[in-house]
Design a protein around this motif. Structure first.
Motif, PDB file in Angstrom:
ATOM      1  N   ASP A  30       1.065  -1.057   0.004  1.00 44.90           N
ATOM      2  CA  ASP A  30       0.224   0.155   0.206  1.00 44.90           C
ATOM      3  C   ASP A  30       0.841   1.486  -0.196  1.00 44.90           C
ATOM      4  N   GLU A  31       1.575   1.678   0.952  1.00 44.79           N
ATOM      5  CA  GLU A  31       2.996   2.555   1.032  1.00 44.79           C
ATOM      6  C   GLU A  31       3.128   2.762  -0.323  1.00 44.79           C
ATOM      7  N   VAL A  33       1.992   1.816  -3.305  1.00 42.91           N
ATOM      8  CA  VAL A  33       1.031   2.211  -4.204  1.00 42.91           C
ATOM      9  C   VAL A  33      -0.078   4.022  -3.523  1.00 42.91           C
ATOM     10  N   GLU A  34       0.903   4.650  -2.982  1.00 41.57           N
ATOM     11  CA  GLU A  34       0.067   6.155  -2.500  1.00 41.57           C
ATOM     12  C   GLU A  34       1.180   6.858  -3.615  1.00 41.57           C
ATOM     13  N   VAL A  35       2.005   6.308  -2.848  1.00 41.35           N
ATOM     14  CA  VAL A  35       3.896   6.948  -3.385  1.00 41.35           C
ATOM     15  C   VAL A  35       3.349   7.012  -5.282  1.00 41.35           C
ATOM     16  N   ALA A  37       0.647   7.150  -6.759  1.00 45.36           N
ATOM     17  CA  ALA A  37      -0.101   7.867  -7.215  1.00 45.36           C
ATOM     18  C   ALA A  37      -0.602   9.310  -7.203  1.00 45.36           C
ATOM     19  N   ASP A  38       0.280   9.538  -5.240  1.00 46.28           N
ATOM     20  CA  ASP A  38       0.566  10.734  -5.242  1.00 46.28           C
ATOM     21  C   ASP A  38       1.071  11.196  -7.092  1.00 46.28           C
ATOM     22  N   ARG A  41       0.150  12.572 -10.286  1.00 45.70           N
ATOM     23  CA  ARG A  41      -0.274  13.315 -10.869  1.00 45.70           C
ATOM     24  C   ARG A  41       0.258  15.031 -10.824  1.00 45.70           C
ATOM     25  N   ALA A 265       8.348   5.635  -7.059  1.00 48.35           N
ATOM     26  CA  ALA A 265       8.088   4.658  -6.273  1.00 48.35           C
ATOM     27  C   ALA A 265       9.254   3.864  -6.363  1.00 48.35           C
ATOM     28  N   HIS A 268      10.968   5.448  -3.340  1.00 51.18           N
ATOM     29  CA  HIS A 268      11.402   5.457  -2.008  1.00 51.18           C
ATOM     30  C   HIS A 268      11.210   4.312  -2.084  1.00 51.18           C
ATOM     31  N   TRP A 275       8.357  -0.343   6.490  1.00 55.16           N
ATOM     32  CA  TRP A 275       7.376  -1.278   6.179  1.00 55.16           C
ATOM     33  C   TRP A 275       8.042  -1.653   4.842  1.00 55.16           C
TER      34      TRP A 275
END
Length: 432
Positions: A30-31, A33-35, A37-38, A41, A265, A268, A275
């Protein structure tokens, strides 16, 4: 290769087709995926070779592994494929590869209109050529008027999933350097060791730093294969500087830049948050358990399997079952691939995809497809005290065991020439 069945699938060329990197079979963290998705943009485009954030994270990653490096000696790319093209066009000469080796290596060399020369590996491990076989191959090629310049090796190996001992690696490196070869070390799988406390992994770049370029595809331990990203570390030498410059030229010419979300990603992941590190370790442990059980199930039927030590796969030699396979119309690696894929319902690329002898009966089996059919089943594997007791994993391993047991027990009459008596086996993935 034999093709007795007129309705059989045609042989697929290595450039047009190659087996995918074995996936984790697990949901993306999930971590990450969030990076991703951000960053999606942002309209900002990554420069060829990667931006400062990714290159800085790459340097930190290698420094934590004893390979300190500065940003001017690293490069990032959308997958490792373009690296060999860049190295080969600068160095010229001939490329030497261990046999077997990762599936994409030889096609990359052949795309430049050059042959790739295989060198045998020892019986106990793959990825690194036998030093004496390497010397013999180099001297034979030079006697034939050829000019070997580059050796590519893989200490944590795909496809064999083995890790050769450091002394063997060092002997091979010394032999290569004595013959004037530059060495490329593919370390895609170094962070997936099954038993890191018992398996010694030493990068060739630690042994002979001026002579080794390191590449790593992040699909090994950090990112899903659908997010292509790879990094390269060049030696701090004149040749290393030239190789990096040539790599940037090739990436620019090809328009091969990392997508901004993938670059974010990747950066990161390489920073290795708690995580990310936990997922990497849990995934390696999970696949170690499943690979060991898969190896035991296959070996119990007489198949030759070297115990897997890294990655999400194992390499099996079905030569002891040649008689039974022949009764199913299987006589070479391509036919074995087709047969096992139809029986198991999962990818089973033959050894010919990895530069092995097409007449052999070798195959790479992956553990990712054995973790379940749904994301929920696969995610459960990470938290289970013993993933081998989970219904989805038991079902998958049972299907493999049944297929190989039935094959080993096959004592029927030989197949009639011109037929291919294949009956569907217990599929694992329901057509996935």
């Amino acid at each position: 290769m034999r093709r007795s069945d007129p309705g059989a699938r045609p042989v697929r060329g290595q450039v047009r087709y190659g087996p995918q990197v074995p996936g984790t079979g697990l949901p993306v963290l999930d971590e990450l995926v969030e990076v991703f998705a951000d960053a999606a943009r942002s309209p900002r485009q990554m420069p060829p070779g990667g931006g400062p954030g990714l290159l800085g994270a790459t340097c930190g990653y290698w420094e934590r592994r004893g390979l300190a490096v500065e940003e001017q000696h690293v490069v990032a790319a959308p997958g490792a494929g373009s690296f060999l093209i860049a190295f080969d066009t600068l160095l010229g000469g001939d490329v030497l590869l261990p046999r077997p080796c990762p599936a994409h290596w030889a096609p990359q060399v052949r795309l430049l209109g050059r042959p790739a020369f295989p060198v045998p590996t020892p019986a106990e491990s793959g990825g690194v050529p036998d030093p004496y076989a390497l010397l013999e191959t180099v001297r034979r090629l030079r006697a034939e008027g050829r000019d070997p310049k580059l050796l590519v090796l893989c200490v944590a190996d795909d496809p064999t999933a083995t890790v050769p001992p450091p002394e063997q690696v060092h002997e091979t490196l010394e032999a290569a350097v004595s013959e004037g070869l530059h060495i490329v070390s593919d370390e895609t799988w170094r962070d997936t060791l099954h038993h890191p406390d018992d398996t010694v992994f030493i990068s060739p770049a630690e042994m002979l730093p001026p002579h080794v370029t390191v590449i790593s595809d992040l699909s090994g331990a950090f990112l899903p294969p659908s997010w292509p990203a790879a990094v390269a570390r060049f030696p701090a030498t004149g040749l290393g500087t030239a190789l990096r410059a040539r790599t940037l030229d090739v990436l620019t010419a090809l328009g091969a830049t990392l997508a901004t979300p993938v670059a974010a990603a990747a950066a990161h992941a390489l920073e290795e948050s708690p995580w990310v590190t936990r997922r990497m370790l849990d995934s390696a442990h999970l696949h170690a358990r499943v690979a060991a059980e898969l190896g035991r199930a296959v070996a119990a039927t007489g198949v030759l399997v070297r115990p897997p030590q890294a990655g999400r796969h194992l390499y099996a030699d079905l030569a002891p079952l040649r008689g039974a396979l022949d009764r199913h119309g299987v006589g070479d690696a391509q036919e074995l691939e087709d047969f096992l894929e139809s029986q198991l319902g999962m990818p089973a690329p033959g050894g010919h995809r990895f530069g092995d002898d097409p007449a052999s009966l070798r195959v790479r089996l992956s553990t990712g497809p054995l973790l379940g059919r749904t994301d929920a089943e696969r995610a459960q594997c990470l938290t289970a005290a013993d993933p081998l007791t989970l219904p989805a994993v038991r079902r998958s391993l049972s299907a493999v065991r049944q297929t190989f047991t039935a094959l080993a027990a096959d004592d029927g009459p030989p197949a009639v020439p011109g037929t291919s008596p294949r009956t569907p086996g217990p599929a694992l993935l329901d057509g996935e």
